[in-house]
Structure formats: structure tokens, C-alpha cells
Design an enzyme around this catalytic site. Structure first.
Site, PDB file in Angstrom:
ATOM      1  N   SER A 158       1.040  -1.331   0.101  1.00 62.08           N
ATOM      2  CA  SER A 158      -0.079  -0.075  -0.056  1.00 62.08           C
ATOM      3  C   SER A 158       0.944   1.211  -0.046  1.00 62.08           C
ATOM      4  CB  SER A 158      -0.898  -0.051   1.325  1.00 62.08           C
ATOM      5  OG  SER A 158      -1.591   1.325   1.330  1.00 62.08           O
ATOM      6  N   TYR A 172      -2.137  -1.299  10.004  1.00 60.93           N
ATOM      7  CA  TYR A 172      -2.118  -1.378   8.640  1.00 60.93           C
ATOM      8  C   TYR A 172      -1.008  -0.735   7.882  1.00 60.93           C
ATOM      9  CZ  TYR A 172      -3.855  -1.451   3.696  1.00 60.93           C
ATOM     10  OH  TYR A 172      -4.043  -1.695   2.501  1.00 60.93           O
TER      11      TYR A 172
END
Length: 269
Positions: A158, A172
Site C-alpha cells: 500500500s 495497517y
């Protein structure tokens, strides 16, 4: 499969007859990746831990007459992944392509009031178990059974793992930062076998991960403003990059990170 020659797109991006596994394939980016591989002639084993959604995804692709199968498995379960990769290796000419895409969110970030003191240890561990340890299990099981010579492993990281992002949770972003370095380490190890390992770092895609977050509307608004394109991407927009990294065109690409974020990182600079 030897390195691509010439400029014929039918050769450059040819995945016909190749065996692929995609984790997190029941929806979002995983489904889009599985779809583009299958539509271009690969045998695709869709893997997810949600049986009902996975069955629906399989039905959609099988309805197009594509060569697809599905398997319910949790990436936290190494034994289950060994079985998945074993099945893929025994199907047709074997296993050539793996997209390690499964992941979960840790919720909203400090922009929404979730600072370092608010980290939930149980949620932190759950996210690392899936996003990092689960990916490690996937890559281990894949490398043990993948055909040498022109293998492809692609992991989903990401942009939140590449730079500070106050919109997403600590677990995350931390897990995705670790995923990127893990994949680059593996790339150097597997290169002598002819297996390339690369990273896709998506930005603002509307997927099941983001859609399930509490306060989702506010986050989507923030993510939209953060892009240069001023919009959230559709999961189908991952397909071109996924096909490239799975194909002969990527024969000399390994250890690389491919950002696909609508200009999020560029806008910050």
C-alpha cells in the site's frame, strides 16, 4: 517461458496456459486480478476465507467460460496454504503465478482521532497476523511449489506503507511497510530460480477493506481530496498492472514497487 521478444502484445502479455493463485480473490482488487488473468487464458485458483462471497466470485468467472477454481483458506493457516499451492501445482502444467493479496484493515488513522495511545493490541496483532504473517505463509508455500524459470510472485502492499499517512491505522501502515521489504528480500533469494517477486502499492481504491470501516464516508472524502485525480479508483483499474507483472513483459522486473495511487504520493511532494 522465456523472456519476451519483439513488440507483439499477444506475446508480451501472454499468460495463456499459466497456472495462477490469487488470495483475497472473492472481492475488490483480488477479484479484479483473478478476472484479468483468467480472461487472458490463465488457469486461476481463487482463494479467500469467506465461502459465500468466494462462491459468488467463482460463479461470475465460470459463467464467462473461464478456467477457474476456488478454495476456502485462511492465510494465517500455513497448512491450508500448502494444500492450496499443492492443488495449483498439480493442475495442468503447474503453478507459475501467485498474487499474495489477502489483507485486512486496522481502521481509521490519527486524522480521525486514533493516535498511538489508542492502538488496540488485539486488533494490532490480528492485522499483522493476516497482512504480514499470512503473506509470509503464502510466499513460502508458493515458492516451494512454483515452477522455476518464469515464476511470478506479486504481493499487495500500500502507499500507506511507503510514506506517513494519517488517514489509515498504525497496524495497517506498519504491516504494509514490512510487506514491501519482505518481498524485496525474497526477490533477491528467488531470482536464481527465475522467479520474479514484485510489489503493487495501491492507493485509493474502493474495496471491501475500506468500505467496512466505521466512519467510512469521511475517510472516502479525505482519500479523494488526497489524490491528484480527485477520485477513488475502481478495482478494475488494477488489471493492467497485474497482467504486466504476471506476463513475459516483466521478465527483467524483480524487487520493484509499483505505485498505483492516482497521484497521492506525488501530491504530497
Amino acid at each position: 517461458m522465456s523472456a519476451a521478444s519483439g513488440s507483439d502484445p499477444r506475446t508480451l502479455f501472454d499468460v495463456r496456459g499459466r497456472g495462477a493463485v490469487v488470495t483475497g480473490a472473492a472481492s475488490g482488487l483480488g477479484f479484479a486480478i483473478a478476472r484479468v488473468l483468467a480472461r487472458n487464458g490463465a488457469r486461476v485458483l481463487l482463494v479467500d476465507n469467506t465461502a459465500e462471497t468466494l462462491e459468488e466470485a467463482l460463479g461470475r468467472l465460470a459463467g464467462e467460460g473461464l478456467e477457474v477454481r476456488s478454495r476456502v483458506a485462511d492465510v494465517r493457516d500455513r497448512a491450508a496454504l500448502d494444500e492450496v499451492m499443492g492443488e495449483a501445482a498439480s493442475w495442468g502444467s503447474g503453478l507459475d503465478i501467485v498474487f499474495a493479496n489477502a489483507g485486512i484493515s486496522s481502521g481509521l488513522g490519527r486524522r480521525f482521532g486514533n493516535g498511538v495511545d489508542d492502538i488496540d493490541p488485539e486488533r494490532w496483532q490480528a492485522v499483522l497476523d493476516v497482512n504480514l504473517t499470512g503473506l509470509m505463509h503464502t510466499v513460502q508455500a508458493a515458492s516451494a511449489r512454483m515452477n522455476d524459470g518464469a515464476g511470478r510472485i506479486v504481493v499487495t502492499s500500500s502507499v500507506a506503507g511507503l510514506a506517513v499517512d494519517p488517514l489509515v491505522g498504525y497496524a495497517y501502515s506498519s504491516s504494509k511497510a514490512a510487506v514491501t521489504l519482505f518481498a524485496q528480500n525474497v526477490a533477491t533469494e528467488l531470482a536464481p530460480r527465475g522467479i520474479n517477486v514484485n510489489v503493487i502499492a495501491p492507493g485509493s481504491f474502493l474495496t471491501a477493506i475500506g468500505a467496512k470501516n466505521p466512519g467510512n464516508t469521511g475517510m472516502i472524502d479525505e482519500l479523494t481530496r488526497a489524490t491528484a485525480t480527485k477520485r477513488i479508483a475502481d478495482p478494475a483499474e488494477i488489471e493492467g498492472l497485474a497482467l504486466l507483472l504476471a506476463s513475459p513483459a516483466a521478465g527483467h522486473i524483480t524487487g520493484s514497487v509499483f505505485v498505483i495511487d492516482g497521484g497521492v504520493l506525488a501530491t504530497r511532494n
